[in-house]
Write a protein that holds these residues in place. Structure first.
Motif, PDB file in Angstrom:
ATOM      1  N   ASN A  13      -6.285  -0.485  10.944  1.00  0.00           N
ATOM      2  CA  ASN A  13      -5.408  -0.413  12.125  1.00  0.00           C
ATOM      3  C   ASN A  13      -4.206  -1.352  12.000  1.00  0.00           C
ATOM      4  OD1 ASN A  13      -5.289  -1.882  15.248  1.00  0.00           O
ATOM      5  ND2 ASN A  13      -4.936   0.311  15.104  1.00  0.00           N
ATOM      6  N   VAL A  29      -2.964  -3.849  14.912  1.00  0.00           N
ATOM      7  CA  VAL A  29      -2.185  -3.510  16.111  1.00  0.00           C
ATOM      8  C   VAL A  29      -2.968  -3.871  17.375  1.00  0.00           C
ATOM      9  CG1 VAL A  29      -1.150  -1.615  17.430  1.00  0.00           C
ATOM     10  CG2 VAL A  29      -0.910  -1.682  14.951  1.00  0.00           C
ATOM     11  N   MET A  30      -4.242  -3.482  17.388  1.00  0.00           N
ATOM     12  CA  MET A  30      -5.064  -3.739  18.575  1.00  0.00           C
ATOM     13  C   MET A  30      -5.476  -5.211  18.665  1.00  0.00           C
ATOM     14  SD  MET A  30      -6.718  -1.981  21.139  1.00  0.00           S
ATOM     15  CE  MET A  30      -5.692  -3.051  22.074  1.00  0.00           C
ATOM     16  N   GLU A  85      -6.533   2.324  16.648  1.00  0.00           N
ATOM     17  CA  GLU A  85      -6.333   3.653  16.079  1.00  0.00           C
ATOM     18  C   GLU A  85      -6.191   3.599  14.546  1.00  0.00           C
ATOM     19  OE1 GLU A  85      -3.990   6.962  18.213  1.00  0.00           O
ATOM     20  OE2 GLU A  85      -2.600   6.039  16.796  1.00  0.00           O
ATOM     21  N   GLY A 126      -3.617   0.147  21.217  1.00  0.00           N
ATOM     22  CA  GLY A 126      -4.127  -0.036  19.863  1.00  0.00           C
ATOM     23  C   GLY A 126      -3.523   0.935  18.868  1.00  0.00           C
ATOM     24  N   SER A 127      -2.469   1.641  19.289  1.00  0.00           N
ATOM     25  CA  SER A 127      -1.825   2.621  18.409  1.00  0.00           C
ATOM     26  C   SER A 127      -0.394   2.187  18.113  1.00  0.00           C
ATOM     27  CB  SER A 127      -1.808   3.982  19.107  1.00  0.00           C
ATOM     28  OG  SER A 127      -0.896   4.855  18.471  1.00  0.00           O
ATOM     29  N   ILE A 128       0.086   2.468  16.897  1.00  0.00           N
ATOM     30  CA  ILE A 128       1.490   2.146  16.616  1.00  0.00           C
ATOM     31  C   ILE A 128       2.423   3.054  17.422  1.00  0.00           C
ATOM     32  CG2 ILE A 128       1.248   1.117  14.318  1.00  0.00           C
ATOM     33  CD1 ILE A 128       2.056   3.930  13.225  1.00  0.00           C
TER      34      ILE A 128
END
Lengths: 115, 832
Positions: free
Chosen positions: A70, A73-74, B45, B792-794
């Motif tokens: 991921n 990002v999160m 994600e 949580g996604s770009i």
């Protein structure tokens, strides 16, 4: 010592799988308890640290696998939400606290078995 | 002994697990959130989440493919209309589920249920405004229209398919791991989607765009100032306005007359209720621009249509970009998560857009009850019966509370004459028993979704007029351009026919003369097709010149953006898409250009001051004197002007402010006119706090300038960068729940309120669209967010930087399914 490492290895694998496939986030505490019960440790300190390592390592692995896929990002946002400087600090703190819980249940099983 | 040790070693982890699992105090279940598999990490994600999938549907009728392009825009190709809206519902829920939930919760006043007692006042407000009742009426209306019912039902079924809704009450197949992160953090569960929720979402938008007025404020002002001064400072129609419909339009239809009535003067003041009606802050913030130029004005010889609605900027974004394709429809644009169809967009033949009409459609009536029971109220010579409805508000960790809302034929009683709204000691004259009923056109039965359904399929001007005729509230300026060369604009909504002044002030509910009688027929709403000047435009200003036969009023018409746009469009020929992009990004501060020369002329010229300690004074003075009036992101002058203007404005109109009584200050346009045209010693220029002194305009201007210099000095000492316009302004795109970690702050962008690039602290161009009506269509768009609602996604906020830098995305509007397939990043295949 060999037995200790063996237990940690087996425990980590079981814990990794159980956390992945079961819904209960606290399942690790039951696992360290049962492992300590079935594959007894030679001392209380060993039982505690084995439990701690099992949980800490399996949780860190689980976090890092998903996190790499991921690009953080999160986890960066969640670390920020909990006022932590980095996502790895958050992973470490949480895995350590859960490790303490796992260590204590492992210790509990050790006392239970000790004659 | 060993049992005791074992027990102690076990009890500690068990207690910890208990609290981590069930939460403590205001903390949610941290254990579940931190779960590396099902907690927040499940929302991280990965590539796997963006892969192709076959989805099996129980309903045999449903068939279609959804192709996601590299910006995650779904291109939905369905075999029939039912499948089309089903798939739209499904993919929207997949990417925007939490937003859909929280917006409909907010509309229906159900926030206390998840956030706790702090939200009770907000929920009470929503219940008193009868948002749910309005949505229920809309659903009843919908049920009479089989085509629309099928479309919204299909959308609802699509959302519920994603949720795995079994049909049993609140039983969902979606697991904790699959919940959007916000459900986990706030610690609550998703609910099945319903027709009512779609209706609620539309009422939520109606509330955002028409849910305010200043009737109490103006009523108080009339008492404070008297009629003459009031009309001077708060004119309905000031000089120099530039309306939406140019004056070439002749209103030669037979219009409906109505009796007039006298405006009643209140003998007491109405207390401020601004804290209860939180939406008041939307006033002066929401707005929009749209325009269309015809083929004679463009370089390529095709009309170009542009639209940018200014709404609160949030993450997840208000808009969800989508292409909808079925045998009888192919259109592209932005949709509102929770409602089927496309709201602003284009198809093969036409393009359309909206701005808010800003015409006042919410009025207040004083109600005189017969007795304490409130079962009857006076209406002319008779007593009319009331209805009532009990609203139960669930509160997290607390007992539910209930509120009885009384209805009149006007609408719900929002304010009852109770002590909550007054402070007798401080203001004995404040209204003591004002029971105020709210009349709001959002409460009328209507079918706004149908407008979009038909617009999505419209081929020409007649289709467009028919489509928008179903749109009642919020009143909108629908702009239109067609490939065949036609351009048009219509102010559409259900507008009551009012006598001059009606609805500006609080009305007398016992006088039938104050009641609404008829509504303006749709065909008589302000409109123009193919005007001689070669373009149509609107920016929330007055719709018409004074020859329009019906009276209307507003709490906030615009006076600046519209004139900048019209000046530019009049001047320009051979217009290109790039010209239109530049106009949407235009940072010209027309207010400053009209008021600053006069203000600077009043300030003491630094050349006349010999004191060398006035370094800041000189630099501020020079910066402002040499300013070209553009609010560019990295300039200092806009910051100086804004600080100065805000201080000056409050000093000028200090008479129109009170801690307790509701007042509103004259708008900026009238203030600028007063500064430029009123005598220097005009009575309201005086400062109230200096009782033994009489200030003139010059005095106030100098006082406020000194104050500006002081502020600049103190900011300079702390952090000089804070004087740069974009940092001073501080445009923040906050997560809907205000979680800073999910927000983007201090966006590098210029503009401000009343500027074409209307990017303020919290609001701004929420979707910029430019469509050249060529064949094939050539279209660009951008919104400050991303297609995914998942932090949580770009794709959560990947458009923000593009938006801030003034760039656009090319919109992939495919004709053939094969094109969509070829360019797809991944595909969802739905089979019944």
């Amino acid at each position: 010592m060999k037995k200790f490492l063996m237990n940690v290895l087996i425990g980590t694998a079981i814990c990794f799988l159980a956390q992945t496939y079961l819904q209960q986030w606290w399942i690790f505490a039951a696992i360290t308890f049962i492992i300590s019960l079935l594959l007894p440790y030679s001392s209380g300190i060993r039982s505690f640290f084995a439990g701690l390592f099992i949980v800490f390592i399996s949780w860190m692995f689980l976090y890092i696998f998903r996190d790499m896929a991921n690009d953080s990002v999160m986890s960066d946002k969640i670390a920020n939400l909990f006022s932590m400087k980095s996502n790895y600090l958050l992973f470490t703190i949480v895995a350590f606290v859960m490790g303490l819980i796992g260590g204590l249940t492992s210790l509990s099983a050790y006392f239970l078995r000790k004659k | 002994m060993r049992y005791l040790k074992s027990f102690i070693a076990l009890i500690i982890p068990i207690v910890l697990i208990y609290y981590l699992n069930n939460g403590f105090g205001s903390f949610p279940s941290l254990g579940r959130i931190m779960d590396p598999v099902h907690g927040y990490m499940a929302n991280a994600e990965t590539k796997k989440d963006l892969g192709s999938k076959d989805i099996k549907i129980g309903n045999k009728e449903i068939k279609g493919n959804v192709y996601f392009d590299d910006r995650l825009v779904p291109h939905i190709y369905a075999e029939n209309d039912q499948s089309l809206y089903f798939l739209q519902g499904y993919v929207t829920a997949q990417y925007r589920l939490w937003q859909m939930d929280i917006q409909t919760r907010a509309a229906s006043g159900r926030l206390s249920e998840i956030f706790g007692e702090n939200f009770i006042p907000y929920d009470l407000e929503q219940r008193r405004k009868e948002m749910v009742y309005a949505a229920e009426i809309a659903v009843e209306e919908l049920k009479k229209d089989p085509v629309m019912l099928r479309c919204i039902q299909a959308y609802t079924d699509g959302v519920n398919e994603f949720l795995g809704y079994s049909g049993k009450e609140n039983e969902l197949g979606i697991t904790y791991a699959e919940y959007p992160i916000e459900f986990k953090l706030i610690d609550y569960k998703p609910e099945p989607w319903t027709l009512l929720k779609t209706a609620l979402l539309l009422k939520y938008m109606a509330n955002t765009l028409t849910g305010f007025d200043d009737d109490m404020e103006t009523t108080n002002l009339l008492k404070l100032l008297g009629e003459e001064d009031f009309n001077l400072l708060y004119p309905d129609r000031p000089s120099g306005i530039d309306p939406i419909i140019p004056s070439e339009k002749k209103y030669d239809f037979e219009y409906i007359q109505r009796d007039t009535s006298n405006i009643i003067y209140t003998d007491h003041y109405y207390k401020k209720v601004i804290d209860i009606f939180e939406t008041q802050h939307e006033k002066n913030q929401v707005g929009s621009n749209n325009w269309v130029v015809d083929s004679t004005k463009t370089k390529n010889g095709f009309p170009i249509l542009c639209n940018d609605p200014h709404l609160q900027l949030n993450l997840p974004s208000l808009w969800y970009e989508v292409q909808l394709h079925a045998p009888e429809v192919n259109c592209y644009g932005v949709s509102l998560p929770g409602a089927p169809g496309i709201v602003i967009g284009f198809n093969d033949s036409i393009a359309w857009g909206v701005t808010n009409a800003q015409v006042d459609v919410r009025d207040w009536y004083t109600i005189q009850f017969k007795d304490e029971k409130r079962a009857e109220y006076k209406y002319g010579e008779e007593w009319k019966k009331t209805n009532s409805r009990i609203e139960i508000i669930a509160v997290k960790n607390k007992e539910p509370i209930s509120d009885t809302v009384i209805y009149t034929h006007y609408g719900p009683i929002v304010y009852e004459g109770n002590e909550k709204f007054m402070d007798e000691k401080k203001h004995p004259e404040i209204s003591q028993r004002a029971n105020l009923a709210m009349r709001w056109t959002a409460h009328l039965p209507s079918e706004e979704v149908k407008t979009f359904y038909l617009l999505n399929r419209a081929k020409n001007y007649d289709d467009y007029r028919k489509a928008i005729s179903f749109f009642d509230c919020p009143g909108q300026n629908f702009i239109f351009g067609a490939h065949n060369g036609d351009i048009a604009i219509t102010q559409q909504g259900k507008f009551p026919i009012k006598y001059p002044g009606q609805g500006r002030f609080i009305l007398n509910g016992s006088d039938p003369n104050d009641d609404y009688k008829d509504f303006i027929p749709n065909e008589q709403n302000p409109n123009i097709k193919n005007p001689a000047r070669g373009f149509c435009s609107s920016a929330n200003q007055h719709p018409t010149d004074s020859t329009y036969p019906y009276y209307y009023t507003s709490y906030d018409f615009e006076f600046y953006r519209n004139r900048v746009i019209n000046n530019e469009l009049t001047r320009k020929q051979n217009i290109t898409i790039e010209d239109m992009q530049n106009l949407q990004q235009n940072n010209f501060n027309m207010l400053a250009s009209e008021v600053l020369p006069k203000l600077i002329s009043q300030v003491l010229d630094p050349k006349l001051i010999s004191n060398s300690e006035i370094e800041t004074y000189v630099s501020v003075y020079n910066t402002l004197s040499n300013w070209n009036y553009y609010n560019h992101a990295d300039s200092l002058a806009p910051t100086y002007f804004q600080i100065w203007w805000d201080t000056l404005y409050d000093m000028l109109w200090d008479e129109m402010y009170d801690d307790e009584i509701a007042f509103v200050k004259p708008n900026f346009y009238n203030t600028a006119q007063a500064i430029n045209m009123f005598p220097d010693d005009y009575k309201y220029f005086d400062l109230l706090k200096t009782q033994d002194q009489k200030e003139t305009l010059k005095g106030i201007v100098r006082l406020s300038f000194d104050n500006l210099v002081e502020i600049v000095d103190s900011i300079n000492k702390k952090d000089a960068s804070q004087l740069i316009w974009y940092l001073h302004k501080g445009t923040d795109i906050m997560h809907i729940s205000q979680i800073p970690a999910f927000s983007r702050t201090d966006i590098h962008n210029g503009g401000y309120k009343n500027i074409v690039n209307a990017t303020s602290e919290t609001h701004g161009p929420s979707w910029r669209m430019i469509v050249e009506l060529s064949d094939p269509i050539n279209a660009y768009g951008i919104f400050p967010g991303g297609q995914s609602g998942n932090p949580g996604s770009i794709y959560f906020d990947n458009f923000v930087d593009t938006w801030a830098s003034g760039k656009y995305n090319y919109l992939n509007f495919y004709k053939e399914e094969s094109e969509a397939k070829k360019n797809a990043k991944f595909t969802l295949t739905f089979k019944g």
